[in-house]
Design a protein around this motif. Structure first.
Motif, PDB file in Angstrom:
ATOM      1  N   PRO A  67      38.275  39.210  31.539  1.00 44.84           N
ATOM      2  CA  PRO A  67      38.716  39.952  32.716  1.00 44.84           C
ATOM      3  C   PRO A  67      39.917  39.297  33.404  1.00 44.84           C
ATOM      4  O   PRO A  67      40.437  38.294  32.938  1.00 44.84           O
ATOM      5  CB  PRO A  67      37.486  39.889  33.609  1.00 44.84           C
ATOM      6  N   LEU A  68      40.287  39.889  34.527  1.00 47.69           N
ATOM      7  CA  LEU A  68      41.491  39.480  35.245  1.00 47.69           C
ATOM      8  C   LEU A  68      41.231  38.344  36.226  1.00 47.69           C
ATOM      9  O   LEU A  68      41.969  37.368  36.266  1.00 47.69           O
ATOM     10  CB  LEU A  68      42.054  40.704  35.980  1.00 47.69           C
ATOM     11  N   ALA A  69      40.180  38.480  37.035  1.00 42.62           N
ATOM     12  CA  ALA A  69      40.001  37.541  38.143  1.00 42.62           C
ATOM     13  C   ALA A  69      39.064  36.400  37.759  1.00 42.62           C
ATOM     14  O   ALA A  69      38.134  36.582  36.978  1.00 42.62           O
ATOM     15  CB  ALA A  69      39.438  38.269  39.366  1.00 42.62           C
ATOM     16  N   ALA A  70      39.336  35.214  38.334  1.00 41.44           N
ATOM     17  CA  ALA A  70      38.551  34.028  38.007  1.00 41.44           C
ATOM     18  C   ALA A  70      37.079  34.251  38.303  1.00 41.44           C
ATOM     19  O   ALA A  70      36.213  33.896  37.501  1.00 41.44           O
ATOM     20  CB  ALA A  70      39.083  32.834  38.791  1.00 41.44           C
ATOM     21  N   PHE A  71      36.766  34.858  39.478  1.00 41.63           N
ATOM     22  CA  PHE A  71      35.350  34.994  39.831  1.00 41.63           C
ATOM     23  C   PHE A  71      34.627  35.951  38.895  1.00 41.63           C
ATOM     24  O   PHE A  71      33.423  35.825  38.683  1.00 41.63           O
ATOM     25  CB  PHE A  71      35.173  35.401  41.299  1.00 41.63           C
ATOM     26  N   GLU A  72      35.348  36.890  38.304  1.00 44.71           N
ATOM     27  CA  GLU A  72      34.721  37.767  37.315  1.00 44.71           C
ATOM     28  C   GLU A  72      34.405  36.979  36.052  1.00 44.71           C
ATOM     29  O   GLU A  72      33.337  37.104  35.460  1.00 44.71           O
ATOM     30  CB  GLU A  72      35.658  38.910  36.940  1.00 44.71           C
ATOM     31  N   LEU A  73      35.375  36.171  35.636  1.00 43.63           N
ATOM     32  CA  LEU A  73      35.213  35.391  34.416  1.00 43.63           C
ATOM     33  C   LEU A  73      34.039  34.432  34.565  1.00 43.63           C
ATOM     34  O   LEU A  73      33.183  34.331  33.679  1.00 43.63           O
ATOM     35  CB  LEU A  73      36.511  34.621  34.150  1.00 43.63           C
ATOM     36  N   LEU A  74      33.970  33.729  35.714  1.00 38.56           N
ATOM     37  CA  LEU A  74      32.897  32.761  35.916  1.00 38.56           C
ATOM     38  C   LEU A  74      31.544  33.452  35.952  1.00 38.56           C
ATOM     39  O   LEU A  74      30.536  32.882  35.547  1.00 38.56           O
ATOM     40  CB  LEU A  74      33.146  31.987  37.214  1.00 38.56           C
ATOM     41  N   ALA A  75      31.518  34.704  36.439  1.00 36.90           N
ATOM     42  CA  ALA A  75      30.245  35.419  36.539  1.00 36.90           C
ATOM     43  C   ALA A  75      29.719  35.840  35.175  1.00 36.90           C
ATOM     44  O   ALA A  75      28.516  35.970  34.999  1.00 36.90           O
ATOM     45  CB  ALA A  75      30.394  36.649  37.442  1.00 36.90           C
ATOM     46  N   ILE A  76      30.594  36.058  34.209  1.00 37.11           N
ATOM     47  CA  ILE A  76      30.114  36.570  32.923  1.00 37.11           C
ATOM     48  C   ILE A  76      30.138  35.519  31.826  1.00 37.11           C
ATOM     49  O   ILE A  76      29.603  35.735  30.751  1.00 37.11           O
ATOM     50  CB  ILE A  76      30.917  37.799  32.450  1.00 37.11           C
ATOM     51  N   SER A  77      30.742  34.357  32.098  1.00 35.04           N
ATOM     52  CA  SER A  77      30.962  33.365  31.044  1.00 35.04           C
ATOM     53  C   SER A  77      29.674  32.991  30.303  1.00 35.04           C
ATOM     54  O   SER A  77      29.611  33.069  29.070  1.00 35.04           O
ATOM     55  CB  SER A  77      31.609  32.122  31.658  1.00 35.04           C
ATOM     56  N   ASP A  78      28.628  32.597  31.045  1.00 34.59           N
ATOM     57  CA  ASP A  78      27.393  32.148  30.388  1.00 34.59           C
ATOM     58  C   ASP A  78      26.767  33.273  29.565  1.00 34.59           C
ATOM     59  O   ASP A  78      26.302  33.055  28.455  1.00 34.59           O
ATOM     60  CB  ASP A  78      26.377  31.669  31.440  1.00 34.59           C
ATOM     61  N   TYR A  79      26.773  34.470  30.155  1.00 36.58           N
ATOM     62  CA  TYR A  79      26.164  35.613  29.474  1.00 36.58           C
ATOM     63  C   TYR A  79      26.889  35.923  28.159  1.00 36.58           C
ATOM     64  O   TYR A  79      26.259  36.110  27.108  1.00 36.58           O
ATOM     65  CB  TYR A  79      26.178  36.825  30.406  1.00 36.58           C
ATOM     66  N   VAL A  80      28.217  35.949  28.223  1.00 37.52           N
ATOM     67  CA  VAL A  80      28.994  36.282  27.027  1.00 37.52           C
ATOM     68  C   VAL A  80      28.802  35.220  25.950  1.00 37.52           C
ATOM     69  O   VAL A  80      28.699  35.529  24.760  1.00 37.52           O
ATOM     70  CB  VAL A  80      30.479  36.461  27.406  1.00 37.52           C
ATOM     71  N   ALA A  81      28.710  33.947  26.379  1.00 33.39           N
ATOM     72  CA  ALA A  81      28.498  32.877  25.401  1.00 33.39           C
ATOM     73  C   ALA A  81      27.123  33.021  24.739  1.00 33.39           C
ATOM     74  O   ALA A  81      26.989  32.815  23.533  1.00 33.39           O
ATOM     75  CB  ALA A  81      28.615  31.522  26.085  1.00 33.39           C
ATOM     76  N   ARG A  82      26.096  33.395  25.542  1.00 31.62           N
ATOM     77  CA  ARG A  82      24.763  33.592  24.958  1.00 31.62           C
ATOM     78  C   ARG A  82      24.781  34.717  23.931  1.00 31.62           C
ATOM     79  O   ARG A  82      24.097  34.659  22.924  1.00 31.62           O
ATOM     80  CB  ARG A  82      23.756  33.939  26.053  1.00 31.62           C
ATOM     81  N   GLN A  83      25.581  35.739  24.227  1.00 32.67           N
ATOM     82  CA  GLN A  83      25.649  36.888  23.318  1.00 32.67           C
ATOM     83  C   GLN A  83      26.600  36.627  22.149  1.00 32.67           C
ATOM     84  O   GLN A  83      26.751  37.478  21.284  1.00 32.67           O
ATOM     85  CB  GLN A  83      26.134  38.137  24.068  1.00 32.67           C
ATOM     86  N   LYS A  84      27.268  35.465  22.171  1.00 32.11           N
ATOM     87  CA  LYS A  84      28.195  35.079  21.105  1.00 32.11           C
ATOM     88  C   LYS A  84      29.291  36.125  20.883  1.00 32.11           C
ATOM     89  O   LYS A  84      29.564  36.523  19.746  1.00 32.11           O
ATOM     90  CB  LYS A  84      27.445  34.837  19.803  1.00 32.11           C
ATOM     91  N   VAL A  85      29.869  36.590  21.975  1.00 32.80           N
ATOM     92  CA  VAL A  85      30.969  37.546  21.858  1.00 32.80           C
ATOM     93  C   VAL A  85      32.263  36.838  22.251  1.00 32.80           C
ATOM     94  O   VAL A  85      32.350  36.295  23.353  1.00 32.80           O
ATOM     95  CB  VAL A  85      30.742  38.766  22.766  1.00 32.80           C
ATOM     96  N   PRO A  86      33.253  36.811  21.373  1.00 36.29           N
ATOM     97  CA  PRO A  86      34.523  36.178  21.734  1.00 36.29           C
ATOM     98  C   PRO A  86      35.156  36.863  22.945  1.00 36.29           C
ATOM     99  O   PRO A  86      35.124  38.084  23.060  1.00 36.29           O
ATOM    100  CB  PRO A  86      35.390  36.380  20.485  1.00 36.29           C
ATOM    101  N   LEU A  87      35.696  36.038  23.844  1.00 38.29           N
ATOM    102  CA  LEU A  87      36.242  36.539  25.097  1.00 38.29           C
ATOM    103  C   LEU A  87      37.676  36.031  25.196  1.00 38.29           C
ATOM    104  O   LEU A  87      37.906  34.829  25.234  1.00 38.29           O
ATOM    105  CB  LEU A  87      35.384  36.001  26.243  1.00 38.29           C
ATOM    106  N   LEU A  88      38.638  36.963  25.211  1.00 38.46           N
ATOM    107  CA  LEU A  88      40.042  36.575  25.312  1.00 38.46           C
ATOM    108  C   LEU A  88      40.512  36.901  26.721  1.00 38.46           C
ATOM    109  O   LEU A  88      40.947  38.010  26.989  1.00 38.46           O
ATOM    110  CB  LEU A  88      40.891  37.293  24.257  1.00 38.46           C
ATOM    111  N   GLY A  89      40.383  35.919  27.598  1.00 42.54           N
ATOM    112  CA  GLY A  89      40.560  36.182  29.015  1.00 42.54           C
ATOM    113  C   GLY A  89      41.988  36.034  29.493  1.00 42.54           C
ATOM    114  O   GLY A  89      42.844  35.442  28.848  1.00 42.54           O
TER     115      GLY A  89
END
Lengths: 411, 329
Positions: free
Chosen positions: A106-128
């Motif tokens: 996503p665009l904003a830092a607080f969005e990224l921090l909110a989803i980081s752990d979840y996305v890592a658990r789901q093993k989905v690459p995130l190109l922020g």
């Protein structure tokens, strides 16, 4: 979309199925389209950058004819509304309902921090795109790749340029009162003071303020003013800065003179020196093609948000070519993404460090009037800039993350 | 008839993860339930006490931050939940003492101010709250060894808390205390004359409202595993107030319907409609025009009207059809 069946497509289909028969396993992977999720902001105050993100992604897919490494590419867009809970829900939607193979944004830092752990658990690459320092430093996410920059990554070279090329000795910083502002100004302060300069004071106007006058009144007696505003604030700040009769040279971060904003700017921004990982003026084949496409499709010069999403697309494309279009082995796919090294992109050559953060060009640009429009002329290019600048990585990481009070002021 | 509907909807709610299929929609279900608890908590004040609070996201956030900080300082989940609820009730007591100096607009303005103070603390006390970068927690609780990590289990846990909330609030509103609270809303002077301590009744109602707001805040924290100042902002307070008002204040079902409407519009409809904000606004305007009392009472009125049209003999019996007082549901 309907497609006319011609002899050629028939032949191509026949050739394809013959190929598919000879290579059964990868062909199954290639048969279904690759799904790309985009987390962006299309409503609220950050929407202008969010819409640019979508435009950059759409242009990239159009340029590749919606085909990456032989697989059709589908784009699924989620509007987070610019808040962390919305980002989490939309990330769940993309991953669990739409089953995307990777996420851009996503665009904003607080969005990224909110989803980081979840996305890592789901093993989905995130190109922020979000610049939060710790995402590639003290709180790394093994599935994260950032082709834009950390908050301070362009500010380190800007400070170097201010101290060594412009020979400034003192500076006053003024920046939005939130994490992106703190991290930018912390980075500037560290490098500027290590090069012999001194930051005399740091001012933090609230993110939403109608009037900068109380802060402008505190600006005096320094060689330069460093501004780190984002969104629509740069224009408001610069107009009030000039209206207050201030003439100190103005330096800025990547948000201050985004190329997509220049058409709304006036003479108040002429002379502004800014540092950014992207410049529409950068002369390379990939960038010329990108700028041309954006101007043709959207009627506006692209800025960093559109460029970085286009670049993210190129990174995905290069990684898919390495894995032969396969995204099912997530470990192999993220390894391939982080191993991508491009020589010609809209921001020039770059590669990633072992945290998944970009090492590439940072442009120092001066805002100038060229004919009837403003442009950011590149005055110096710092190549291969790492998020740690010239500091030792271990030492850098042993220090706290840049904040409102760090580095401390020298009295 | 009513019992059958209740039983059917209970069965539908309890089996939702089984028939809805995709875990994304189960998660939306969890969100609706947790926001419904929040709205039900606020409705205790707005609906039953007639006190409109625009600062409840502050209490919601205090619970979530207190829980997150307790967990990150090594407390187990049971202790963290107790600590968070205790902190919320304590904060609600302070809120109440300040806000109950006024009623009507005064009350609204004081709650806005207090809510903004909480937001400011969350945003600026960076050493504790990590500023706008927020606080993340890594685990969800495991009651009785049951992991709440996957969507259906979390949904069922939320559903149990939700049913508890609905039951307790229903008992509360039907109790003599609930009646006296409505009395302070409609006839404060008469209630004073009858010897009721109005301030105390409102104060206790505020604490009760705060308790459920805190419960919703903890569920929000566990759902997102993240809390940041956006959840505490004025917009969040306004949103939950909209849920209560659009659904129907002073009813048990209204806040639940309002929460479902807002959550679905925000999360599901936004995937299909780019201008979902506009659509949500249009729906609110339509509600205000056609059902100013809210969706649930409005639909009940429409249903009665239709029944009366279908059975004209009913209206013949009594010349002036006096409006029936609203029942609890």
């Amino acid at each position: 979309m309907t497609r006319r069946l011609t002899r050629r497509t028939l032949l191509r289909g026949a050739a394809g199925s013959a190929l598919a028969a000879s290579l059964p396993l990868p062909a199954i992977a290639k048969a279904n389209p690759i799904k790309i999720g985009l987390l962006t902001i299309k409503t609220g105050p950050l929407a202008s950058a969010g819409i640019q993100m979508e435009q950059g992604t759409v242009l990239f897919l159009k340029d590749r004819d919606h085909t990456l490494a032989g697989r059709k590419a589908e784009l699924v867009v989620g509007d987070t509304g610019g808040n962390p809970a919305g980002a989490k829900t939309k990330a769940q939607e993309l991953i669990e309902r739409d089953k995307v193979d990777l996420i851009l944004g996503p665009l904003a830092a607080f969005e990224l921090l909110a989803i980081s752990d979840y996305v890592a658990r789901q093993k989905v690459p995130l190109l922020g795109l979000a610049a939060a320092e710790d995402m590639t430093q003290r709180r790394p996410n093994p599935y994260f790749v950032r082709a834009s920059a950390t908050s301070a990554q362009p500010m380190h070279p800007l400070a170097d340029y201010a101290a060594k090329d412009l020979k400034y000795k003192t500076a006053i910083t003024v920046s939005d009162d939130f994490a992106f502002g703190y991290e930018q100004m912390g980075g500037f302060q560290r490098v500027f003071e290590d090069a012999g300069g001194r930051v005399k004071s740091k001012l933090w106007p609230p993110l939403v303020t109608p009037d900068y006058t109380p802060y402008l009144a505190q600006i005096a007696d320094a060689d330069a003013v460093v501004a780190g505003f984002a969104g629509a604030n740069p224009l408001k700040f610069m107009q009030q800065y000039r209206a207050a009769g201030l003439t100190l040279p103005l330096l800025g971060g990547e948000g201050m003179a985004d190329d997509s904003l220049l058409r709304t700017f006036g003479d108040e921004s002429v002379g502004l020196i800014s540092a950014s990982p992207y410049s529409a003026e950068f002369d390379s084949p990939a960038n010329r093609k990108f700028v041309e496409g954006m101007v043709r499709d959207t009627g506006n010069t692209p800025g960093i948000a559109a460029a970085c999403l286009y670049i993210n697309g190129m990174v995905v494309d290069a990684a898919l070519n390495q894995t032969d279009g396969n995204t099912d082995d997530r470990e192999a796919f993220i390894r391939a993404l982080r191993a991508v090294s491009l020589t010609d992109s809209p921001r020039g050559a770059f590669h990633f460090d072992h945290f998944g953060n970009v090492v590439g060009n940072i442009f120092i640009r001066r805002c100038e009037r060229k004919g009837d429009k403003l442009v950011n002329t590149i005055v110096k290019t710092y190549p291969d800039v790492s998020q740690f600048w010239t500091y030792d990585e271990k030492w850098f990481l042993s220090q706290p993350v840049y904040s409102r009070d760090y580095p401390a002021m020298r009295s | 008839m009513k019992r059958l509907a209740l039983a059917l909807s209970l069965v539908a709610l309890a089996t939702l993860p089984l028939w809805v299929g995709n875990s994304y929609y189960v998660n939306i279900g969890s969100q609706i339930l947790l926001y419904a608890i929040f709205a039900l908590g606020l409705n205790v004040l707005v609906g039953y006490a007639g006190l409109v609070s625009l600062g409840h996201a502050g209490l919601f956030g205090i619970a979530a931050y207190a829980g997150a900080l307790a967990i990150n300082h090594g407390a187990n989940h049971f202790v963290a939940i107790i600590a968070a609820l205790a902190a919320t009730i304590a904060a609600a007591a302070v809120f109440a003492v300040l806000a109950l100096r006024g009623t009507g607009l005064g009350f609204v303005m004081i709650t806005v101010a207090i809510g903004q103070i909480v937001w400011g603390v969350a945003y600026r006390w960076i050493s504790i709250t990590n500023g706008d970068n927020g606080v993340a927690i890594t685990t969800r609780p495991r009651p009785f060894g049951l992991s709440l990590t996957d969507a259906p289990n979390f949904y069922w846990a939320t559903l149990i808390v939700f049913l508890l909330a609905v039951t307790v609030i229903a008992i509360f509103s039907a109790s003599p205390f609930g009646a006296s609270l409505r009395g302070t809303r409609d006839q404060p002077r008469r209630m004073t004359a009858l010897g009721y301590h109005i301030w105390l009744i409102r104060f206790l109602a505020f604490l009760f409202s705060g308790l459920w707001t805190g419960v919703a805040g903890m569920l929000f924290l566990y759902y997102n595993q993240f809390i940041s100042p956006q959840a505490v902002a004025l917009g969040a307070s306004a949103e939950v107030l909209l849920m209560v008002i659009s659904g129907g204040t002073g009813t048990l079902l209204g806040p639940i319907v309002g929460a479902a409407l807002v959550v679905i519009m925000k999360n599901v409809a936004s995937a299909y409609i780019e201008r979902w904000n506009f659509v949500l606004g249009a729906i609110f305007v339509a509600i205000v025009i056609f059902m100013p009392e809210g969706i649930v009472p409005g639909l009940a009125r429409l249903a009665r009207w239709c029944l009366a049209k279908l059975r004209p003999q009913v209206t013949e019996v009594s010349g002036a059809a006096a409006p029936r007082p609203e029942s609890g549901l």
